[in-house]
Design a protein around this motif. Structure first.
Motif, PDB file in Angstrom:
ATOM      1  N   HIS A 206      -3.848   2.468  -3.033  1.00  0.00           N
ATOM      2  CA  HIS A 206      -3.164   1.158  -3.006  1.00  0.00           C
ATOM      3  C   HIS A 206      -4.231   0.343  -2.483  1.00  0.00           C
ATOM      4  O   HIS A 206      -4.600  -0.945  -2.287  1.00  0.00           O
ATOM      5  CB  HIS A 206      -1.727   1.062  -2.181  1.00  0.00           C
ATOM      6  CG  HIS A 206      -0.515   0.904  -2.693  1.00  0.00           C
ATOM      7  ND1 HIS A 206      -0.229   0.726  -4.196  1.00  0.00           N
ATOM      8  CD2 HIS A 206       0.191   2.780  -3.181  1.00  0.00           C
ATOM      9  CE1 HIS A 206       1.028   1.052  -4.828  1.00  0.00           C
ATOM     10  NE2 HIS A 206       0.915   2.387  -3.776  1.00  0.00           N
TER      11      HIS A 206
ATOM     12  N   ASP B 122      -0.364  -5.568  -8.028  1.00  0.00           N
ATOM     13  CA  ASP B 122      -0.320  -3.729  -6.630  1.00  0.00           C
ATOM     14  C   ASP B 122       0.917  -3.878  -6.268  1.00  0.00           C
ATOM     15  O   ASP B 122       0.892  -5.434  -5.604  1.00  0.00           O
ATOM     16  CB  ASP B 122      -1.376  -3.827  -5.887  1.00  0.00           C
ATOM     17  CG  ASP B 122      -0.654  -2.201  -5.604  1.00  0.00           C
ATOM     18  OD1 ASP B 122      -0.528  -1.035  -6.529  1.00  0.00           O
ATOM     19  OD2 ASP B 122      -1.068  -2.017  -4.442  1.00  0.00           O
TER      20      ASP B 122
ATOM     21  N   SER C 256      -6.172  -2.795  -3.944  1.00  0.00           N
ATOM     22  CA  SER C 256      -6.111  -4.746  -2.918  1.00  0.00           C
ATOM     23  C   SER C 256      -7.530  -5.020  -3.636  1.00  0.00           C
ATOM     24  O   SER C 256      -7.488  -6.851  -3.121  1.00  0.00           O
ATOM     25  CB  SER C 256      -5.052  -4.647  -1.617  1.00  0.00           C
ATOM     26  OG  SER C 256      -6.539  -4.300  -1.281  1.00  0.00           O
TER      27      SER C 256
END
Length: 462
Positions: free
Chosen positions: A361, A319, A365
């Motif tokens: 995001h 990512d 993670s």
């Protein structure tokens, strides 16, 4: 000593022979289902990146009045319309896939086939809906079996490379080619075959264009063969053939076992989410586990995805804070983050500010990707998704197949809902009356005297 199985000859004979009466009831149902699905994702593709640029350039590459660019209704050469419509179908990563082949056969096939049919209709050579369904099934057979026949790990972009030969077979079927002419057309297609995985790796919009280039090439290959120009013949298993330079291995027995016996169109999988098919397992697992175990997204501490090598190689990318749309759709952690943050994965979640959503995001993670020990370089499943909660609780979902696979299919109602949702994502949105007309034309395709009316409706006119 037995004669080696000649794949090119077998493909040509199959393309020449098949008629609507040969199709199984399942192949006919799947044909209607994935025709509607593909038109829907092509319509939604009008909201994708670079669409206006592709349309403008394609019109300059081949102006004319042969075929329709979907949604806008702009007229251009058949080859250019094939490029535009192929790009529309694939640019959102929403089109169906043959998982065993790792091929999106309908993008190349339908963009070429509709453009060719429109061009023929203008000359007075109308293609009926039942003939179109038979040709479509032939095309999926050839594209699908080119992928099934190999164990090679992907290096070239198989939806483009194999898809081009599928489109040639379908056009040959409608053109009434004999076997020799069809083999020449395959040879001319091979001379134009293109498309590597580098755009996939980088998230480049060239990925969908590669499908378009092969769709245009299929029309041109058939034109060359129809004009009597001979092409190379041993283009699949020859010294410099497809299975030497592009795929590196071939198992002809797999083709021999399936061709004419198993309709590959019955093996297609839906993409319920507009992201790489290899990202769908984690969404499927999270959806089911959250429903069945009752935990909320914010309780998730870690997600471990134990997946085959193809999944790790193609969508196991890291990512990044500000991904391009194409990159995000092919990033398993980002897709998982979208679902946890929003409870869905839909077209608006992969564009604009949504790509920089800090909540997405943060969830991304928490995703880990691990090898599962599978040695099949073309396998999408099985997958195992392990969710560890902040409390320490651990929940596991084993997926023999992912939602959308023929073993876990979308219902007819879900397929139709996806189509109408795609029409709503179009730019501009497709009015409900027009969307309903397209739906009804597909439902009654076998009664159509000329499938060009379906292209016209998709292009915005009747």
């Amino acid at each position: 000593m037995s004669t080696p199985y000649d794949i090119a000859a077998a493909f040509a004979a199959h393309a020449v022979r098949v008629r609507h009466a040969d199709l199984s009831p399942g192949a006919i149902r799947a044909g209607r289902t994935f025709l509607l699905d593909t038109l829907g994702v092509g319509i939604a593709g009008s909201s994708g990146a670079n669409v206006q640029t592709v349309q403008d350039l394609a019109e300059r590459w081949g102006s004319g009045n042969e075929a329709t660019s979907w949604l806008t209704g702009r007229r251009m050469s058949a080859g250019s319309a094939a490029i535009v419509n192929a790009y529309l179908i694939h640019c959102l990563e929403f089109d169906c896939v043959h998982e065993g082949a790792v091929v999106h056969p309908m993008a190349t096939l339908l963009s070429a086939l509709f453009a060719w049919c429109e061009r023929e209709s203008a000359k007075g050579n109308q293609v009926s809906g039942d003939r179109f369904l038979a040709a479509m099934a032939v095309g999926v057979d050839i594209a699908g079996l080119l992928g099934v026949a190999t164990d090679s790990p992907l290096r070239f972009f198989r939806p483009a490379t194999a898809g081009g030969f599928g489109a040639v077979a379908a056009i040959a079927n409608l053109s009434g080619f004999d076997e020799a002419t069809t083999r020449s057309a395959f040879g001319h297609m091979y001379g134009q075959t293109s498309g590597t995985l580098q755009p996939h790796l980088e998230g480049s919009p060239l990925l969908g264009l590669q499908i378009g280039f092969n769709a245009r090439g299929a029309i041109e290959a058939c034109d060359l063969a129809a004009a009597g120009m001979g092409g190379p013949l041993d283009i699949f298993t020859g010294r410099y053939g497809y299975f030497t330079l592009i795929e590196e291995s071939v198992h002809p027995d797999r083709v021999e076992k399936a061709l004419g016996r198993e309709w590959q169109i019955e093996k297609l999988s839906h993409k319920p989410f507009p992201s790489g098919r290899l990202t769908h397992g984690v969404v499927h697992a999270l959806r089911d586990l959250m429903r069945d175990e009752g935990f909320a997204p914010d309780e998730v501490a870690e997600i471990t995805c134990r997946v085959p090598p193809l999944v790790r190689r193609l969508v196991g990318r890291p990512d990044i804070p500000d991904p391009a749309s194409n990159y995000a759709k092919l990033c398993l952690p980002f897709v998982a983050g979208v679902f946890l943050a929003k409870g869905r994965c839909d077209v608006p979640d992969f564009r604009g500010e949504a790509l920089r959503d800090a909540h997405v995001h943060a969830f991304a993670s928490r995703v880990r990707i691990e090898p599962d020990g599978n040695t099949n370089e073309n396998a999408l499943d099985p997958q195992e998704i392990i969710v560890t909660l902040a409390s320490g609780a651990r929940h596991v979902k084993h997926l023999p197949h992912t939602y959308g696979h023929p073993a876990v299919p979308l219902s007819a109602e879900e397929n139709e809902e996806k189509f109408f949702r795609c029409c709503g994502h179009a730019v501009p949105p497709v009015p409900s009356a027009r969307a309903t007309r397209i739906r009804d034309l597909v439902a009654g395709i076998e009664t159509l005297a000329d499938v060009a009316v379906l292209s016209a409706a998709t292009g915005g006119s009747d």
